[in-house]
Write a protein that holds these residues in place. Structure first.
Motif, PDB file in Angstrom:
ATOM      1  N   GLN A   1     -13.365 -14.281   8.243  1.00  0.00           N
ATOM      2  CA  GLN A   1     -12.129 -13.547   8.631  1.00  0.00           C
ATOM      3  C   GLN A   1     -12.043 -12.333   7.973  1.00  0.00           C
ATOM      4  O   GLN A   1     -12.122 -12.357   6.575  1.00  0.00           O
ATOM      5  N   VAL A   2     -11.701 -11.336   8.499  1.00  0.00           N
ATOM      6  CA  VAL A   2     -11.272 -10.095   7.799  1.00  0.00           C
ATOM      7  C   VAL A   2      -9.843  -9.987   7.868  1.00  0.00           C
ATOM      8  O   VAL A   2      -9.319 -10.145   9.074  1.00  0.00           O
ATOM      9  N   ARG A   3      -9.217  -9.298   6.797  1.00  0.00           N
ATOM     10  CA  ARG A   3      -7.871  -8.904   6.943  1.00  0.00           C
ATOM     11  C   ARG A   3      -7.785  -7.615   6.496  1.00  0.00           C
ATOM     12  O   ARG A   3      -8.414  -6.830   5.515  1.00  0.00           O
ATOM     13  N   LEU A   4      -6.883  -6.732   7.048  1.00  0.00           N
ATOM     14  CA  LEU A   4      -6.503  -5.340   6.277  1.00  0.00           C
ATOM     15  C   LEU A   4      -5.766  -5.345   5.166  1.00  0.00           C
ATOM     16  O   LEU A   4      -4.673  -6.073   4.966  1.00  0.00           O
ATOM     17  N   VAL A   5      -6.069  -4.425   4.088  1.00  0.00           N
ATOM     18  CA  VAL A   5      -5.321  -4.337   2.899  1.00  0.00           C
ATOM     19  C   VAL A   5      -4.497  -3.242   2.908  1.00  0.00           C
ATOM     20  O   VAL A   5      -3.229  -3.525   2.395  1.00  0.00           O
ATOM     21  N   THR A   6      -4.973  -2.139   3.305  1.00  0.00           N
ATOM     22  CA  THR A   6      -4.157  -0.946   3.035  1.00  0.00           C
ATOM     23  C   THR A   6      -3.526  -0.462   4.367  1.00  0.00           C
ATOM     24  O   THR A   6      -4.270   0.060   5.269  1.00  0.00           O
ATOM     25  N   ARG A   7      -2.226  -0.924   4.595  1.00  0.00           N
ATOM     26  CA  ARG A   7      -1.563  -0.705   6.099  1.00  0.00           C
ATOM     27  C   ARG A   7      -0.931   0.971   5.976  1.00  0.00           C
ATOM     28  O   ARG A   7      -0.766   1.374   7.016  1.00  0.00           O
ATOM     29  N   GLU A   8      -0.511   1.158   4.650  1.00  0.00           N
ATOM     30  CA  GLU A   8      -0.095   2.378   4.521  1.00  0.00           C
ATOM     31  C   GLU A   8      -0.826   3.555   4.937  1.00  0.00           C
ATOM     32  O   GLU A   8      -2.287   3.191   4.650  1.00  0.00           O
ATOM     33  N   ASN A   9      -0.417   4.554   5.423  1.00  0.00           N
ATOM     34  CA  ASN A   9      -1.192   5.840   5.863  1.00  0.00           C
ATOM     35  C   ASN A   9      -1.784   6.406   4.234  1.00  0.00           C
ATOM     36  O   ASN A   9      -0.946   7.423   3.802  1.00  0.00           O
ATOM     37  N   MET A  10      -2.727   6.234   3.912  1.00  0.00           N
ATOM     38  CA  MET A  10      -3.398   6.793   2.702  1.00  0.00           C
ATOM     39  C   MET A  10      -4.918   6.666   3.097  1.00  0.00           C
ATOM     40  O   MET A  10      -5.291   5.644   3.404  1.00  0.00           O
ATOM     41  N   ASN A  11      -5.731   7.693   2.432  1.00  0.00           N
ATOM     42  CA  ASN A  11      -7.012   7.600   2.627  1.00  0.00           C
ATOM     43  C   ASN A  11      -7.559   7.082   1.241  1.00  0.00           C
ATOM     44  O   ASN A  11      -7.536   7.544   0.362  1.00  0.00           O
TER      45      ASN A  11
ATOM     46  N   LEU B   1      -4.462  -1.224  -6.623  1.00  0.00           N
ATOM     47  CA  LEU B   1      -3.734  -1.935  -5.644  1.00  0.00           C
ATOM     48  C   LEU B   1      -3.787  -3.437  -5.943  1.00  0.00           C
ATOM     49  O   LEU B   1      -4.947  -4.040  -6.387  1.00  0.00           O
ATOM     50  N   SER B   2      -2.819  -4.116  -5.120  1.00  0.00           N
ATOM     51  CA  SER B   2      -2.799  -5.637  -4.963  1.00  0.00           C
ATOM     52  C   SER B   2      -4.179  -5.966  -3.917  1.00  0.00           C
ATOM     53  O   SER B   2      -3.969  -5.258  -2.839  1.00  0.00           O
ATOM     54  N   ALA B   3      -4.973  -6.759  -4.280  1.00  0.00           N
ATOM     55  CA  ALA B   3      -5.793  -7.156  -3.344  1.00  0.00           C
ATOM     56  C   ALA B   3      -5.390  -8.093  -2.238  1.00  0.00           C
ATOM     57  O   ALA B   3      -5.763  -8.220  -1.022  1.00  0.00           O
ATOM     58  N   SER B   4      -4.177  -8.642  -2.394  1.00  0.00           N
ATOM     59  CA  SER B   4      -3.520  -9.702  -1.419  1.00  0.00           C
ATOM     60  C   SER B   4      -2.746  -8.900  -0.328  1.00  0.00           C
ATOM     61  O   SER B   4      -2.934  -8.987   0.780  1.00  0.00           O
ATOM     62  N   ASP B   5      -1.927  -7.621  -0.714  1.00  0.00           N
ATOM     63  CA  ASP B   5      -1.223  -6.885   0.407  1.00  0.00           C
ATOM     64  C   ASP B   5      -1.376  -5.413   0.421  1.00  0.00           C
ATOM     65  O   ASP B   5      -0.578  -4.788   1.110  1.00  0.00           O
ATOM     66  N   GLY B   6      -2.112  -4.935  -0.627  1.00  0.00           N
ATOM     67  CA  GLY B   6      -2.292  -3.356  -0.651  1.00  0.00           C
ATOM     68  C   GLY B   6      -1.259  -2.755  -1.456  1.00  0.00           C
ATOM     69  O   GLY B   6      -1.171  -1.544  -1.373  1.00  0.00           O
ATOM     70  N   SER B   7      -0.449  -3.379  -1.913  1.00  0.00           N
ATOM     71  CA  SER B   7       0.731  -2.773  -2.516  1.00  0.00           C
ATOM     72  C   SER B   7       0.605  -2.148  -3.914  1.00  0.00           C
ATOM     73  O   SER B   7      -0.597  -2.776  -4.496  1.00  0.00           O
TER      74      SER B   7
ATOM     75  N   ASP C   1     -12.632   6.119  -2.693  1.00  0.00           N
ATOM     76  CA  ASP C   1     -13.293   5.137  -3.441  1.00  0.00           C
ATOM     77  C   ASP C   1     -12.597   4.146  -3.891  1.00  0.00           C
ATOM     78  O   ASP C   1     -11.468   4.026  -4.013  1.00  0.00           O
ATOM     79  N   PHE C   2     -13.474   3.021  -4.340  1.00  0.00           N
ATOM     80  CA  PHE C   2     -12.539   1.713  -4.778  1.00  0.00           C
ATOM     81  C   PHE C   2     -13.515   0.850  -5.591  1.00  0.00           C
ATOM     82  O   PHE C   2     -14.869   1.102  -5.422  1.00  0.00           O
ATOM     83  N   ASP C   3     -13.175   0.160  -6.426  1.00  0.00           N
ATOM     84  CA  ASP C   3     -13.881  -1.091  -7.245  1.00  0.00           C
ATOM     85  C   ASP C   3     -13.116  -2.089  -7.357  1.00  0.00           C
ATOM     86  O   ASP C   3     -11.788  -2.141  -7.643  1.00  0.00           O
ATOM     87  N   TRP C   4     -13.402  -3.377  -7.130  1.00  0.00           N
ATOM     88  CA  TRP C   4     -12.941  -4.714  -7.351  1.00  0.00           C
ATOM     89  C   TRP C   4     -12.465  -4.799  -9.176  1.00  0.00           C
ATOM     90  O   TRP C   4     -13.373  -4.428  -9.901  1.00  0.00           O
ATOM     91  N   ALA C   5     -11.580  -5.637  -9.189  1.00  0.00           N
ATOM     92  CA  ALA C   5     -11.162  -5.957 -10.631  1.00  0.00           C
ATOM     93  C   ALA C   5     -12.080  -7.241 -10.781  1.00  0.00           C
ATOM     94  O   ALA C   5     -12.395  -7.813  -9.747  1.00  0.00           O
ATOM     95  N   PRO C   6     -12.599  -7.487 -12.103  1.00  0.00           N
ATOM     96  CA  PRO C   6     -13.420  -8.612 -12.204  1.00  0.00           C
ATOM     97  C   PRO C   6     -12.708 -10.073 -11.464  1.00  0.00           C
ATOM     98  O   PRO C   6     -13.596 -10.803 -11.090  1.00  0.00           O
ATOM     99  N   ASP C   7     -11.634 -10.291 -11.631  1.00  0.00           N
ATOM    100  CA  ASP C   7     -10.904 -11.374 -11.385  1.00  0.00           C
ATOM    101  C   ASP C   7     -10.575 -11.235  -9.806  1.00  0.00           C
ATOM    102  O   ASP C   7     -10.306 -12.242  -9.246  1.00  0.00           O
ATOM    103  N   SER C   8     -10.966 -10.157  -9.072  1.00  0.00           N
ATOM    104  CA  SER C   8     -10.799 -10.138  -7.486  1.00  0.00           C
ATOM    105  C   SER C   8      -9.490 -10.090  -7.307  1.00  0.00           C
ATOM    106  O   SER C   8      -9.128 -10.081  -5.918  1.00  0.00           O
ATOM    107  N   SER C   9      -8.432  -9.841  -8.067  1.00  0.00           N
ATOM    108  CA  SER C   9      -7.036  -9.871  -7.744  1.00  0.00           C
ATOM    109  C   SER C   9      -6.367  -8.545  -7.467  1.00  0.00           C
ATOM    110  O   SER C   9      -5.614  -8.280  -6.617  1.00  0.00           O
ATOM    111  N   ARG C  10      -7.145  -7.214  -7.808  1.00  0.00           N
ATOM    112  CA  ARG C  10      -6.703  -6.108  -7.526  1.00  0.00           C
ATOM    113  C   ARG C  10      -7.965  -5.054  -7.580  1.00  0.00           C
ATOM    114  O   ARG C  10      -9.087  -5.511  -7.572  1.00  0.00           O
ATOM    115  N   PHE C  11      -7.420  -3.906  -6.999  1.00  0.00           N
ATOM    116  CA  PHE C  11      -8.451  -3.015  -6.828  1.00  0.00           C
ATOM    117  C   PHE C  11      -8.337  -1.683  -7.454  1.00  0.00           C
ATOM    118  O   PHE C  11      -6.992  -1.269  -7.475  1.00  0.00           O
ATOM    119  N   LEU C  12      -9.082  -0.858  -8.149  1.00  0.00           N
ATOM    120  CA  LEU C  12      -8.988   0.441  -8.658  1.00  0.00           C
ATOM    121  C   LEU C  12      -9.161   1.451  -7.491  1.00  0.00           C
ATOM    122  O   LEU C  12     -10.617   1.266  -6.842  1.00  0.00           O
TER     123      LEU C  12
END
Length: 685
Positions: A226-236, A271-277, A239-250
């Protein structure tokens, strides 16, 4: 355009044999455009294997052919094709545990067990660009006719590749989470059903700077399929990288997907990996450097703008103390890629120092650099999980990129993708340095000598400028479509490849040293290098040519409007009028604004550094080459230069290439432009 080269002090003799000079053929344009490109070496976590991509040139109208190969890092067996279905298989990425390899492919799903793909999308119910296909709609057929990249996965225990995603528009890039349970990917927004129908009716007008298609971040759960959308806000998402614990994105975020914003207007956030906030914004004004998270989760790596916003400066940021550490602050080099070592105390980097590709060790606490080894790369590279093995691309003057592995400081070549090169007559090269007569700055460059060069004999000589201006020539194989040095040397020319002020390779202050100064200090740096070759009895002052692409085209057009010492010039995709460039290019206003300030206040300065304002001084025969679809340096720049010279009755030719952007894609056009380049120099120099 950023493509640098490298010199590796290893012998190819055991791999490609020895041929005498008289047995070899000239290196010709048809040879260059048929070179297979080796890309993206990815070492497995245990260091035993390297996956990489081989791209085979294809005629115009045919899909590019990119396939994934696999080779053992100990060199005990020949490389083998690993993922070859369809026209494009790219971006091989090992799962962190090494059990599988994910990749992007536009292949058709023909595997029986794969035809019923279990794939669902959540959290994107309001996305109007995701809708089920309508078999009665012609727009459905049009969309299906355009193959897109999806994520595929293959187990290293055996079996066939399995399709993972099936999302409209496909996947742009992706990364594994460290627990191997998720794949984060970037997808570009697509046309809605209504937009597709409107375009089908030829109601395809475009409102500029409106209706942006953003790059958004998505996460795929392998267990749930299953795939889910993380960044719903209009921003581009640039580049990105996972936090080691998979809870956030840089992430590095720009406000729009405009290329100008991508390069010059972005910020660094978590950003939060759960809701993109947004959890935290780390830097409001960032540079384009790659972002990454340290293995221990305590620090991150990103780039900030240089003092004049011309280049990017890599920095380490400690999340606990909010401490910022600049990497290599006073070291005279330019870093291209930086990778965390497993202990998070050091990092490994590659880049260019002077005109030499190099590897560096970075101290994470101080940011200090130490050069390691005698050779390196300016391309990306990968480390094994324990940090003991490193996979990278390397080349020599005599051979293009191949895959190498470094173990305990020793380098081993693993591939021989272009064995035909052993039959080509190639020259030799050496690194040069000289002092600028303007202010004594040390300038670096590369000298290419023709095959059979005889000391004491003067040769026809071409000064070949690089693009950028924030680029640099480096020692290696000079044989790409906009790097003509190898062909020219094979055909009897001496070639000077200078890195004047404004180039990479000598630190940030040197890269910014052509601020408000295009055509002044850099021009003198180049002429000083040519004068050195004349004083050494190498270059014949009566048989000189000049040329370059993009900013190299600017330097060429500036050169021939400020000196008559050259017999011929190639003006490729050149910036010739800074004012109209600033108002038409897709990378402005930020690009030229960083060099010259805002257009309204500095109009006089823009004009003073525009070659078209000095056309009456040009007496050098100029071949102008440009792509009609160039949005980086619009074809109007070439038109201004050509028609201006024609109006004055000067010798000039203009060749336009339909469909071609700033960097030509069609091999027929690449070949034709190279053949014209060679004929122009041969007939005039």
């Amino acid at each position: 355009m950023k493509r640098l080269h490298l010199l590796v002090a290893l012998s190819f003799l055991s791999n490609i044999g020895i041929l005498s000079a008289q047995d070899r053929k000239s290196f010709d344009p048809i040879d260059l455009v048929n070179i297979k490109q080796v890309r993206d070496p990815q070492i497995s976590p245990d260091g035993s294997m390297v996956a990489y991509v081989v791209e085979t040139p294809m005629p115009a109208g045919e899909r590019r052919s990119s396939q994934i190969w696999l080779v053992l890092s100990d060199g005990s067996a020949p490389a083998r094709a690993f993922a070859t279905g369809g026209a494009s298989n790219t971006s091989p990425r090992w799962s962190p545990d090494g059990s599988s390899l994910a990749f992007l492919s536009n292949r058709e799903n023909l595997t029986p067990n794969n035809r019923t793909l279990k794939f669902s999308i959540v959290g994107a119910e309001d996305r109007k660009d995701i809708f089920p296909p309508d078999p009665k709609s012609s727009t459905t057929e049009e969309r299906a006719a355009k193959p897109v990249d999806q994520i595929w996965l293959i187990s290293m225990r055996g079996g066939e590749a399995m399709q993972v995603t099936d999302i409209p528009g496909g996947v742009k890039k992706f990364k594994w989470s460290m627990d191997c349970k998720q794949l984060a990917f970037v997808r570009t927004d697509q046309d809605t059903k209504q937009e597709l129908e409107r375009k089908h009716r030829k109601e395809d007008q475009i409102e500029v700077d409106a209706n942006y298609k953003y790059d958004r971040l998505w996460v795929y759960d392998l267990a749930a399929q299953q795939v889910r959308l993380v960044t719903r806000e209009n921003m581009n998402i640039d580049d990105f990288d996972w936090a080691p614990d998979s809870s956030r994105f840089l992430v590095r975020i720009s406000p729009t997907p405009r290329i100008d914003d991508y390069w010059r207007v972005s910020k660094i956030a978590i950003l939060s990996a759960s809701d993109g906030s947004t959890v935290k914004t780390l830097l409001e004004h960032a540079a384009y450097n790659r972002v990454s998270w340290s293995p221990n989760g305590r620090s991150v790596l990103f780039g900030k703008p240089s003092p004049r916003n011309i280049t990017g400066v890599p920095v380490l940021y400690n999340l606990e103390g909010a401490k910022e550490t600049v990497i290599g602050d006073s070291y005279p080099a330019t870093l291209e890629d930086i990778v965390w070592d497993p202990d998070s105390k050091t990092l490994t980097a590659c880049g260019i120092e002077g005109a030499s590709p190099a590897f560096f060790r970075v101290d994470a606490s101080s940011g200090s650099l130490t050069r390691i080894g005698q050779q390196g790369t300016t391309e990306s590279f990968t480390l094994s999980k324990d940090g003991q093995k490193l996979a990278f691309l390397a080349q020599t003057m005599e051979h293009p990129d191949e895959v190498y592995v470094r173990v305990i400081g020793q380098d081993r070549i693993l591939t021989n993708v272009n064995p035909q090169v052993k039959n080509w007559k190639l020259g030799t090269s050496e690194e040069l340095s000289w002092k600028s007569s303007k202010d004594g700055k040390t300038i670096h460059g590369i000298l290419l000598l023709p095959a059979g060069y005889k000391k004491g004999k003067r040769y026809k000589t071409i000064v070949h400028y690089h693009g950028g201006p924030e680029e640099a020539w480096a020692a290696g194989f000079h044989g790409s479509w906009y790097d003509w040095g190898g062909i020219l040397a094979s055909h009897g020319y001496v070639v000077l490849l200078p890195n004047p002020r404004g180039s990479d390779g000598a630190g940030t202050s040197f890269t910014e040293a052509n601020y408000r100064d295009w055509g002044a200090g850099d021009f003198q740096d180049n002429m000083d290098g040519l004068d050195l070759l004349i004083s050494r009895g190498i270059a014949d002052p009566n048989h000189l040519g000049v040329g370059g692409w993009s900013f190299g085209g600017f330097m060429t057009s500036w050169t021939v409007t400020h000196t008559d010492r050259f017999k011929a010039a190639i003006v490729g995709a050149a910036v010739t009028d800074l004012f109209t460039m600033a108002t038409t290019s897709d990378i402005d206003p930020s690009y030229l604004d960083s060099y010259y300030g805002d257009l309204r206040s500095n109009r006089k300065l823009y004009d003073e550094h525009s070659p078209v304002r000095f056309l009456d001084h040009c007496h050098t025969p100029a071949l102008v080459i440009h792509g009609e679809a160039d949005v980086r340096v619009p074809i109007s720049q070439g038109e201004e230069f050509y028609y201006g010279l024609r109006f004055l009755g000067r010798e000039t030719q203009f060749v336009r290439y339909p469909r071609e952007p700033h960097i030509f894609r069609e091999m027929e056009h690449q070949r034709d432009s190279l053949e014209r380049m060679l004929r122009w120099y041969d007939s005039h120099v």
